[in-house]
Write a protein that holds these residues in place. Structure first.
Motif, PDB file in Angstrom:
ATOM      1  N   PRO A 182     -21.155  18.195  -5.424  1.00 40.68           N
ATOM      2  CA  PRO A 182     -19.689  18.209  -5.347  1.00 40.68           C
ATOM      3  C   PRO A 182     -19.070  18.779  -6.622  1.00 40.68           C
ATOM      4  O   PRO A 182     -19.613  18.608  -7.716  1.00 40.68           O
ATOM      5  CB  PRO A 182     -19.336  16.736  -5.193  1.00 40.68           C
ATOM      6  CG  PRO A 182     -20.453  16.027  -5.879  1.00 40.68           C
ATOM      7  CD  PRO A 182     -21.687  16.860  -5.654  1.00 40.68           C
ATOM      8  N   ARG A 183     -17.954  19.455  -6.456  1.00 36.43           N
ATOM      9  CA  ARG A 183     -17.158  19.922  -7.598  1.00 36.43           C
ATOM     10  C   ARG A 183     -15.729  19.496  -7.333  1.00 36.43           C
ATOM     11  O   ARG A 183     -15.098  19.954  -6.378  1.00 36.43           O
ATOM     12  CB  ARG A 183     -17.239  21.443  -7.746  1.00 36.43           C
ATOM     13  CG  ARG A 183     -16.455  21.948  -8.964  1.00 36.43           C
ATOM     14  CD  ARG A 183     -16.682  23.426  -9.193  1.00 36.43           C
ATOM     15  NE  ARG A 183     -16.259  24.232  -8.061  1.00 36.43           N
ATOM     16  CZ  ARG A 183     -15.110  24.904  -8.000  1.00 36.43           C
ATOM     17  NH1 ARG A 183     -14.285  24.903  -9.007  1.00 36.43           N
ATOM     18  NH2 ARG A 183     -14.809  25.604  -6.925  1.00 36.43           N
ATOM     19  N   ARG A 184     -15.229  18.586  -8.142  1.00 35.08           N
ATOM     20  CA  ARG A 184     -13.884  18.040  -7.963  1.00 35.08           C
ATOM     21  C   ARG A 184     -12.839  19.103  -8.262  1.00 35.08           C
ATOM     22  O   ARG A 184     -12.948  19.823  -9.249  1.00 35.08           O
ATOM     23  CB  ARG A 184     -13.652  16.855  -8.881  1.00 35.08           C
ATOM     24  CG  ARG A 184     -14.629  15.732  -8.663  1.00 35.08           C
ATOM     25  CD  ARG A 184     -14.141  14.835  -7.591  1.00 35.08           C
ATOM     26  NE  ARG A 184     -15.099  13.746  -7.390  1.00 35.08           N
ATOM     27  CZ  ARG A 184     -15.068  12.988  -6.346  1.00 35.08           C
ATOM     28  NH1 ARG A 184     -14.165  13.170  -5.420  1.00 35.08           N
ATOM     29  NH2 ARG A 184     -15.942  12.034  -6.190  1.00 35.08           N
ATOM     30  N   VAL A 185     -11.846  19.210  -7.394  1.00 36.07           N
ATOM     31  CA  VAL A 185     -10.707  20.100  -7.625  1.00 36.07           C
ATOM     32  C   VAL A 185      -9.433  19.301  -7.399  1.00 36.07           C
ATOM     33  O   VAL A 185      -9.424  18.317  -6.662  1.00 36.07           O
ATOM     34  CB  VAL A 185     -10.738  21.345  -6.691  1.00 36.07           C
ATOM     35  CG1 VAL A 185     -11.935  22.219  -6.998  1.00 36.07           C
ATOM     36  CG2 VAL A 185     -10.724  20.946  -5.241  1.00 36.07           C
ATOM     37  N   GLU A 186      -8.377  19.720  -8.032  1.00 39.30           N
ATOM     38  CA  GLU A 186      -7.082  19.067  -7.847  1.00 39.30           C
ATOM     39  C   GLU A 186      -6.468  19.513  -6.536  1.00 39.30           C
ATOM     40  O   GLU A 186      -6.757  20.592  -6.043  1.00 39.30           O
ATOM     41  CB  GLU A 186      -6.152  19.406  -9.012  1.00 39.30           C
ATOM     42  CG  GLU A 186      -6.609  18.824 -10.329  1.00 39.30           C
ATOM     43  CD  GLU A 186      -6.758  17.305 -10.280  1.00 39.30           C
ATOM     44  OE1 GLU A 186      -5.865  16.634  -9.741  1.00 39.30           O
ATOM     45  OE2 GLU A 186      -7.777  16.810 -10.778  1.00 39.30           O
ATOM     46  N   ALA A 187      -5.589  18.717  -6.008  1.00 36.73           N
ATOM     47  CA  ALA A 187      -4.947  19.014  -4.725  1.00 36.73           C
ATOM     48  C   ALA A 187      -3.694  19.839  -4.936  1.00 36.73           C
ATOM     49  O   ALA A 187      -2.610  19.473  -4.516  1.00 36.73           O
ATOM     50  CB  ALA A 187      -4.623  17.737  -3.976  1.00 36.73           C
ATOM     51  N   GLY A 188      -3.823  20.972  -5.604  1.00 39.86           N
ATOM     52  CA  GLY A 188      -2.682  21.876  -5.796  1.00 39.86           C
ATOM     53  C   GLY A 188      -2.377  22.642  -4.531  1.00 39.86           C
ATOM     54  O   GLY A 188      -3.102  22.565  -3.542  1.00 39.86           O
TER      55      GLY A 188
END
Length: 172
Positions: free
Chosen positions: A160-166
């Protein structure tokens, strides 16, 4: 290549009644954090019809909940850690397993046995019935073993690679 994991907006609804409903299928192998990716499916008779989403989850405890009339329901708890994009390879693998492997392993031997069993059923009726009933049971045990083998050793480990919910990362 890591899978992008967005923050979860809301956990999906899960639950089936006699195989009709929503469940998690097509899990990847558990990673170092003890989590995996799983696809949320709409099912009919426990056969996957349509993928509804893909999530990064930790699988919790599986418990039997007593029901009416002595029946019981098996419930698996999930902790949803985020949502990810559907992977075509996992969707296709789930379809192939459920729509091709299950019928071949369970119904295939019974069909072949039944087509060639006229003389055998008259000469040995009890043995014929035992084989006719036993072959699907052996097939179901083999399928369960294949599922465990797949989840423990064969399914890929996804990172997994966390990303922001932009705005660029939101689903439409």
């Amino acid at each position: 290549m890591p899978d992008k994991v967005r923050p979860l907006r809301a956990a999906p609804r899960l639950g089936t009644v006699n195989g009709f409903g929503r469940t998690m299928l097509g899990k990847t192998r558990v990673d170092a954090q003890g989590a995996c990716f799983a696809t949320h499916w709409f099912t009919v008779l426990m056969l996957p019809i349509r993928p509804l989403g893909r999530y990064y989850v930790k699988e919790g405890e599986t418990v039997d909940v007593p029901g009416r009339g002595g029946a019981s329901t098996t419930t698996t708890e999930y902790v949803f850690l985020g949502e990810a994009e559907l992977r075509a390879s996992e969707v296709i693998r789930t379809y192939l397993f459920c729509w091709l492997m299950v019928p071949l392993v369970v119904a295939g031997p019974v069909t072949l046995f039944g087509l060639n069993a006229d003389a055998f059923s008259h000469e040995h009726p009890i043995l014929f019935l035992l084989l006719l009933l036993g072959l699907p049971i052996v097939g179901i045990i083999a399928l369960a073993w294949l599922l465990v083998l797949n989840e423990k050793f064969l399914a890929p480990v996804r990172v997994p690679r966390r990303v922001e919910a932009g705005p660029a990362n939101r689903r439409p």
